[in-house]
Design an enzyme around this catalytic site. Structure first.
Site, PDB file in Angstrom:
ATOM      1  N   HIS A 162     -97.230  20.801  32.722  1.00  0.00           N
ATOM      2  CA  HIS A 162     -95.754  20.405  31.944  1.00  0.00           C
ATOM      3  C   HIS A 162     -95.678  19.138  31.793  1.00  0.00           C
ATOM      4  O   HIS A 162     -94.565  18.872  31.275  1.00  0.00           O
ATOM      5  CB  HIS A 162     -94.846  21.138  32.919  1.00  0.00           C
ATOM      6  CG  HIS A 162     -94.886  22.452  33.516  1.00  0.00           C
ATOM      7  ND1 HIS A 162     -94.718  23.499  32.479  1.00  0.00           N
ATOM      8  CD2 HIS A 162     -95.455  22.951  34.739  1.00  0.00           C
ATOM      9  CE1 HIS A 162     -94.977  24.696  32.962  1.00  0.00           C
ATOM     10  NE2 HIS A 162     -95.258  24.233  34.329  1.00  0.00           N
ATOM     11  N   CYS A 210     -86.001 -10.297  56.405  1.00  0.00           N
ATOM     12  CA  CYS A 210     -86.544 -11.517  56.904  1.00  0.00           C
ATOM     13  C   CYS A 210     -86.708 -11.205  58.289  1.00  0.00           C
ATOM     14  O   CYS A 210     -86.053 -10.281  58.926  1.00  0.00           O
ATOM     15  CB  CYS A 210     -85.502 -12.436  56.707  1.00  0.00           C
ATOM     16  SG  CYS A 210     -84.819 -12.577  54.838  1.00  0.00           S
ATOM     17  N   GLU A 225     -97.906  11.351  49.332  1.00  0.00           N
ATOM     18  CA  GLU A 225     -98.008  10.240  50.076  1.00  0.00           C
ATOM     19  C   GLU A 225     -99.392   9.519  49.689  1.00  0.00           C
ATOM     20  O   GLU A 225     -99.657   8.407  49.867  1.00  0.00           O
ATOM     21  CB  GLU A 225     -98.121  10.852  51.538  1.00  0.00           C
ATOM     22  CG  GLU A 225     -98.449   9.926  52.763  1.00  0.00           C
ATOM     23  CD  GLU A 225     -97.452   8.520  52.844  1.00  0.00           C
ATOM     24  OE1 GLU A 225     -96.623   8.431  52.306  1.00  0.00           O
ATOM     25  OE2 GLU A 225     -98.017   7.584  53.337  1.00  0.00           O
ATOM     26  N   ASN A 238     -80.618 -13.008  58.477  1.00  0.00           N
ATOM     27  CA  ASN A 238     -81.447 -11.863  57.774  1.00  0.00           C
ATOM     28  C   ASN A 238     -80.173 -11.019  57.678  1.00  0.00           C
ATOM     29  O   ASN A 238     -79.117 -10.549  58.221  1.00  0.00           O
ATOM     30  CB  ASN A 238     -82.283 -11.516  58.922  1.00  0.00           C
ATOM     31  CG  ASN A 238     -82.669 -10.170  58.593  1.00  0.00           C
ATOM     32  OD1 ASN A 238     -82.889  -9.779  57.272  1.00  0.00           O
ATOM     33  ND2 ASN A 238     -83.006  -9.250  59.367  1.00  0.00           N
ATOM     34  N   GLY A 239     -80.022 -10.682  56.195  1.00  0.00           N
ATOM     35  CA  GLY A 239     -79.208  -9.764  55.718  1.00  0.00           C
ATOM     36  C   GLY A 239     -78.466 -10.376  54.245  1.00  0.00           C
ATOM     37  O   GLY A 239     -79.242 -10.998  53.884  1.00  0.00           O
ATOM     38  N   TRP A 241     -87.886 -13.000  52.867  1.00  0.00           N
ATOM     39  CA  TRP A 241     -88.263 -12.074  51.940  1.00  0.00           C
ATOM     40  C   TRP A 241     -87.046 -12.120  50.831  1.00  0.00           C
ATOM     41  O   TRP A 241     -86.083 -11.783  51.226  1.00  0.00           O
ATOM     42  CB  TRP A 241     -88.408 -10.766  52.322  1.00  0.00           C
ATOM     43  CG  TRP A 241     -89.090  -9.862  51.468  1.00  0.00           C
ATOM     44  CD1 TRP A 241     -88.736  -8.806  50.687  1.00  0.00           C
ATOM     45  CD2 TRP A 241     -90.618 -10.014  50.872  1.00  0.00           C
ATOM     46  NE1 TRP A 241     -89.783  -8.170  50.009  1.00  0.00           N
ATOM     47  CE2 TRP A 241     -90.868  -9.052  50.190  1.00  0.00           C
ATOM     48  CE3 TRP A 241     -91.482 -11.159  51.176  1.00  0.00           C
ATOM     49  CZ2 TRP A 241     -92.096  -9.139  49.392  1.00  0.00           C
ATOM     50  CZ3 TRP A 241     -92.727 -11.010  50.367  1.00  0.00           C
ATOM     51  CH2 TRP A 241     -92.811  -9.978  49.684  1.00  0.00           C
ATOM     52  N   GLU A 263     -99.264   1.334  46.533  1.00  0.00           N
ATOM     53  CA  GLU A 263     -98.932  -0.069  47.330  1.00  0.00           C
ATOM     54  C   GLU A 263     -99.938  -0.869  47.810  1.00  0.00           C
ATOM     55  O   GLU A 263     -99.498  -2.087  47.641  1.00  0.00           O
ATOM     56  CB  GLU A 263     -97.921   0.370  48.544  1.00  0.00           C
ATOM     57  CG  GLU A 263     -98.671   0.994  49.818  1.00  0.00           C
ATOM     58  CD  GLU A 263     -97.493   1.311  50.952  1.00  0.00           C
ATOM     59  OE1 GLU A 263     -97.595   2.250  51.609  1.00  0.00           O
ATOM     60  OE2 GLU A 263     -96.454   0.422  50.905  1.00  0.00           O
ATOM     61  N   LYS A 323     -99.735   5.604  49.073  1.00  0.00           N
ATOM     62  CA  LYS A 323    -100.585   4.461  49.812  1.00  0.00           C
ATOM     63  C   LYS A 323    -101.481   3.943  48.523  1.00  0.00           C
ATOM     64  O   LYS A 323    -101.858   2.863  49.108  1.00  0.00           O
ATOM     65  CB  LYS A 323    -101.382   5.529  50.733  1.00  0.00           C
ATOM     66  CG  LYS A 323    -101.731   4.855  52.091  1.00  0.00           C
ATOM     67  CD  LYS A 323    -100.534   5.098  53.307  1.00  0.00           C
ATOM     68  CE  LYS A 323     -99.247   4.669  53.083  1.00  0.00           C
ATOM     69  NZ  LYS A 323     -98.307   4.604  53.735  1.00  0.00           N
ATOM     70  N   LYS A 375     -91.957  -4.580  55.273  1.00  0.00           N
ATOM     71  CA  LYS A 375     -92.115  -3.331  56.321  1.00  0.00           C
ATOM     72  C   LYS A 375     -90.901  -2.624  56.401  1.00  0.00           C
ATOM     73  O   LYS A 375     -90.939  -1.285  56.532  1.00  0.00           O
ATOM     74  CB  LYS A 375     -92.551  -3.837  57.619  1.00  0.00           C
ATOM     75  CG  LYS A 375     -92.856  -2.766  58.661  1.00  0.00           C
ATOM     76  CD  LYS A 375     -93.970  -2.228  58.219  1.00  0.00           C
ATOM     77  CE  LYS A 375     -94.429  -0.910  59.200  1.00  0.00           C
ATOM     78  NZ  LYS A 375     -95.346  -0.037  58.731  1.00  0.00           N
ATOM     79  N   ARG A 408     -92.004  -8.561  57.760  1.00  0.00           N
ATOM     80  CA  ARG A 408     -90.647  -8.439  57.397  1.00  0.00           C
ATOM     81  C   ARG A 408     -90.166  -9.119  56.299  1.00  0.00           C
ATOM     82  O   ARG A 408     -89.343  -8.949  55.541  1.00  0.00           O
ATOM     83  CB  ARG A 408     -89.757  -8.808  58.559  1.00  0.00           C
ATOM     84  CG  ARG A 408     -89.598  -8.069  59.677  1.00  0.00           C
ATOM     85  CD  ARG A 408     -88.710  -8.490  60.850  1.00  0.00           C
ATOM     86  NE  ARG A 408     -87.641  -8.449  60.307  1.00  0.00           N
ATOM     87  CZ  ARG A 408     -86.826  -7.186  60.540  1.00  0.00           C
ATOM     88  NH1 ARG A 408     -87.508  -6.285  61.172  1.00  0.00           N
ATOM     89  NH2 ARG A 408     -85.636  -7.302  60.046  1.00  0.00           N
TER      90      ARG A 408
HETATM   91  O1  M6R Z   1     -88.822   2.564  58.317  1.00  0.00           O
HETATM   92  P1  M6R Z   1     -88.731   3.695  57.442  1.00  0.00           P
HETATM   93  O2  M6R Z   1     -89.560   4.794  57.764  1.00  0.00           O
HETATM   94  O3  M6R Z   1     -87.443   4.117  57.321  1.00  0.00           O
HETATM   95  O4  M6R Z   1     -89.382   3.163  56.040  1.00  0.00           O
HETATM   96  C1  M6R Z   1     -89.280   3.926  54.800  1.00  0.00           C
HETATM   97  C2  M6R Z   1     -90.255   3.264  53.789  1.00  0.00           C
HETATM   98  O5  M6R Z   1     -89.639   2.018  53.274  1.00  0.00           O
HETATM   99  C3  M6R Z   1     -91.452   3.301  54.078  1.00  0.00           C
HETATM  100  O6  M6R Z   1     -91.829   4.540  54.590  1.00  0.00           O
HETATM  101  C4  M6R Z   1     -92.319   2.931  52.927  1.00  0.00           C
HETATM  102  O7  M6R Z   1     -92.280   3.790  52.058  1.00  0.00           O
HETATM  103  C5  M6R Z   1     -93.803   2.631  53.615  1.00  0.00           C
HETATM  104  N1  M6R Z   1     -94.128   1.340  53.968  1.00  0.00           N
HETATM  105  C6  M6R Z   1     -94.890   2.973  52.667  1.00  0.00           C
HETATM  106  O8  M6R Z   1     -96.222   2.685  53.214  1.00  0.00           O
END
Ligand code: M6R
Length: 596
Positions: free
Chosen positions: A492, A2, A469, A97-98, A71, A476, A473, A591, A27
Site C-alpha cells: 500500500h 541530565c 522493535e 535536571n529538568g 543533555w 537507533e 533497534k 536513556k 542520561r
Molecule cells: O523508560 P521508558 O521505557 O518509558 O522509555 C521509553 C522510550 O524512550 C524507550 O523505550 C526508547 O525507545 C528506547 N531507548 C529504545 O531502545
C-alpha cells in the site's frame, strides 16, 4: 535529560563525583561539570564526556561537591552552558535536571536587577534567584526561589564555607544515598551503588539538606519529615560491563536470567496474587513510548488472545488527545525507567479520568511507582545502554503474566491451558539461550545490513510489533534508516521504496501467518531487493526464496516475540559494531526522556 550527583563526607569529593557521573552518562553526555567546595567554590566544566573533563581537573582538596552530566535542551552543548552555575559573588553553585518553563521572564526580571548571564540555559536563572533570596540559609533561599519558578527540576546546590548540599525535586528523579560519615545524592541509584545500597527517595515537592552526618528531609510545606531507608538489591557489579565490549551486549546476554527472574517473581503464585485490581475490566488501554510501546503492542495480542478483552494501545505523548472513556478501563502504563514524562502525563490523565492505573516498570522508587494505583516490577536489573533490550523482554514477560491473570479472573482459561502456558513461559530462558548460542550465524545477515542505508522490517500479527522493535533497534544504534511495517501494508505504499540496495527483513515463522508472509516476501524478492528471512528452525523451504536466512528456535506463536526480539537485538548490535558506532550512547538519544 541530565544526571546530577553530590557528595559530602570524609573523602575527596572530586573522584567520587566524576566516577558517579560516568554511571549517569546514559542520561546525557554532551557536557559535564563539577563544583567542589574548597577555600572557594572551584568549578570545572567542559563540553564533552566525563572522561574529557577528568583529564582537565586537578586534584582538589575538597570534601563536598556536586556534579552534572548534561543533555542539552536549552542552549547548545558548550562549556558556557554546562552546569554547575555559580552565583555572581561565587558563593553558591547549583546543578539542575529538568526545565524551567518561565525562565525567559525570570531572566528579564533578574537582568533588570543587575544579574549578569553567561549562558543560554534556563538553569542559570535558578542560581541567581537563589542568590537573590539568600539570607544566610541556603535551604530557605532555594525554597523561596522555587516559589517563583514554573517547571520541573531536580536541583542540588552547595555554598561556600559549608559541607551541606541542598536539594529539591519536582518530576525529576532524585535519591539520597545514606553512608557512614558520608552521604550522597544522585539522579539514579546506579550512580552511587559502589558506595552504598541504602537510599532515601526524595518525592515531588520535597527538599532536603545533606551533610556528612545528617540528612534532613522536608515536605512541600516545609515541615521536617522522616522517611524509611530503602535497601537496594542491585549491586554495583550489575552496573558494570564485566568484560563485555558494550553494555548493550552484556544486557542482551543477561536475558535468560532477567526473564527467569521476572517470571519467578510472579508465575507460581499467579492464581492467588493481587497483581491486578479485583475488577474485571471490559477493556484495557496500554500506554507507553518507544520500545515500551512495542511491548504494549505485543501485550495487546496476548491479552486479546488469552483473556478475550479488547485492548487499545496508545503512545504516551498522544494519550491526552484521545477521547475520555466512559467505561473506566484498566490503563497499563509501561515504562522501564518509570520517569518518561509522556507516560507519566498519561498516568495522571488516566487517573483524572477515573481509570485504574497499573504500571509496569523496572526502577523501584521511580515516579511511576508512586503515581500509579498498582505496580508490577520487571526484574531486569539496571539497564545502562540507551537501547532497551533486557527491559523489553522483561516487559513482554510481565504482559504475558497480566494476560494470563486477566484470563484467570474471567474464567477464560481452564486448568490444563494454564498449566501448559506456565510450562511454556518457563521454557523462555532456555529458548533465549539457544538464540544467544547461535549469535555467530548472523555474520551473513550483518554483512547484508551493514551495506544498506535504508531497510524494511515486516511481520504479521503478534510479530508485527516485533519487527517495529527490530527496526527501532537497528536505526537507533546503527543510524541506518529502518522502518517496520505490518507485512500486508507493504503493497500500500512502501513497496515503491524497495530496490536492490534496500534489504527487507521478514519474520516468516511457522505459524498461522506463514503463507501470507511468504507471499509478501515473494513480491519483494521479485523486485530485486535483498531479502533476509527470519525462519523457524528446520524450515529449509525458505532457502528457495533467498540466500539470507537466520533461524530461531521453534516455540508457541504467542511467545515467539521473545526469542525474535533477542535475535533482532543481536543483529542490530553487530551491524552497529561493524559500522563502528558508539553503541551504548547513540547520538541525540538519552536513556530516559523526562521532557514532553
Ligand atoms: O523508560 P521508558 O521505557 O518509558 O522509555 C521509553 C522510550 O524512550 C524507550 O523505550 C526508547 O525507545 C528506547 N531507548 C529504545 O531502545
Amino acid at each position: 535529560m541530565c544526571g546530577i550527583v553530590g557528595y559530602s563526607g570524609d573523602k575527596m569529593a572530586t573522584d567520587i563525583i566524576l566516577d558517579s557521573l560516568i554511571r549517569l552518562e546514559y542520561r546525557g553526555y554532551d557536557s559535564v561539570g563539577v563544583a567542589i567546595v574548597n577555600h572557594d567554590i572551584v568549578v570545572y566544566k567542559e563540553k564533552g564526556q566525563v572522561s574529557q573533563l577528568r583529564d582537565l581537573v586537578p586534584s582538589i582538596d575538597g570534601y563536598t561537591g556536586i556534579g552534572h552530566t548534561r543533555w542539552a535542551t536549552c542552549g547548545v552543548p558548550s562549556s558556557e552552558n554546562a552546569h554547575p552555575f555559580k552565583s555572581m559573588d561565587g558563593r553558591i553553585a547549583l546543578v539542575h535536571n529538568g526545565i524551567i518553563e518561565n525562565y525567559l521572564d525570570l531572566r528579564k526580571e533578574l537582568s533588570a536587577q543587575g544579574y549578569e548571564f553567561s549562558s543560554q540555559t534556563d538553569t542559570e536563572v535558578l542560581v541567581h534567584l537563589v542568590h537573590r533570596y539568600m539570607d544566610g540559609d541556603l535551604h530557605m533561599a532555594l525554597r523561596r526561589a522555587l516559589q517563583d519558578v514554573r517547571g520541573t527540576y531536580a536541583i542540588a546546590a552547595v555554598e561556600f564555607g559549608s559541607d551541606r548540599i541542598v536539594v529539591a525535586r519536582k518530576e525529576n528523579p532524585l535519591v539520597i544515598g545514606v553512608g557512614m560519615g558520608e552521604n550522597f545524592i544522585a539522579s539514579d541509584v546506579t550512580a552511587i551503588l559502589e558506595h552504598t545500597s541504602d537510599v532515601i527517595y526524595v518525592m515531588d515537592g520535597e527538599t532536603a539538606v545533606i551533610s556528612p552526618e545528617e540528612i534532613h528531609l522536608f515536605s512541600p510545606e516545609g515541615q521536617e519529615i522522616k522517611r524509611e531507608v530503602n535497601r537496594i538489591t542491585w549491586t554495583s557489579e550489575d552496573a558494570k560491563k564485566e568484560g563485555f565490549e558494550h553494555f548493550m551486549l552484556k544486557e542482551i546476554f543477561e536475558q535468560p536470567k532477567t526473564v527467569r527472574d521476572t517470571l519467578v517473581c510472579y508465575l507460581d503464585g499467579l492464581e492467588a496474587s493481587d497483581i491486578l485490581p479485583p475488577v474485571s475490566p471490559s477493556s484495557v488501554t496500554i500506554v507507553a513510548c518507544g520500545t515500551s510501546y512495542h511491548a504494549g503492542m505485543v501485550g495487546k495480542y496476548a491479552i486479546e488472545e488469552l483473556a478475550n478483552i479488547p485492548v487499545t494501545v496508545e503512545l504516551g505523548s498522544e494519550f491526552r488527545y484521545s477521547s475520555g472513556t466512559d467505561n473506566k478501563p484498566l490503563v497499563i502504563l509501561i515504562t522501564q525507567s518509570g520517569e518518561t514524562a509522556d507516560t507519566l502525563a498519561a498516568c495522571r490523565e488516566a487517573r483524572r479520568r477515573g481509570c485504574h492505573t497499573l504500571a509496569v516498570t523496572n526502577v523501584l522508587g521511580s515516579t511511576i511507582t508512586r503515581e500509579a494505583d498498582s505496580v508490577i516490577m520487571t526484574k531486569a536489573g539496571p539497564e545502562i545502554s540507551v537501547a532497551a533490550t533486557k527491559t523489553y523482554t522483561a516487559q513482554l514477560v510481565s504482559l504475558y503474566l497480566i494476560a494470563l491473570k486477566l484470563a484467570l479472573n474471567r474464567g477464560a482459561i481452564d486448568e490444563m491451558g494454564l498449566r501448559e502456558l506456565k510450562a511454556q513461559l518457563r521454557s523462555l530462558p532456555t529458548l533465549i539461550e539457544r538464540v544467544l548460542d547461535r549469535a555467530d550465524s548472523l555474520q551473513d545477515a550483518v554483512e547484508v545490513m551493514s551495506r544498506a542505508q535504508h531497510a524494511f522490517f515486516i511481520g504479521r500479527n503478534i510479530n508485527f510489533p516485533s519487527m517495529l522493535e527490530g527496526a527501532l533497534k537497528l536505526k537507533e544504534i546503527s543510524y541506518i534508516h529502518a522502518e517496520g511495517y505490518a507485512a500486508g501494508e507493504l503493497k500500500h505504499g512502501p513497496l515503491a521504496l524497495l530496490d536492490p540496495d534496500t534489504p527487507l527483513v521478514a519474520a516468516c515463522l511457522r505459524d498461522h501467518t506463514y503463507e501470507k508472509m511468504i507471499s509478501n516476501v515473494t513480491e519483494v524478492a521479485a523486485r530485486g531487493s535483498p531479502v533476509l528471512i527470519v525462519a523457524s528452525d528446520g524450515d529449509e523451504q525458505v532457502h528457495l526464496l533467498t540466500d539470507h536466512v537466520i533461524f530461531v528456535p521453534r516455540c508457541p506463536p504467542l511467545l515467539s516475540p521473545v526469542p525474535l526480539a533477542v535475535l533482532l537485538q543481536l543483529l542490530a548490535y553487530h551491524v552497529a559494531k561493524a559500522k563502528g558506532m558508539p553503541i551504548d550512547k547513540p547520538r541525540n538519544l538519552a536513556k530516559s526522556v523526562t521532557v514532553e
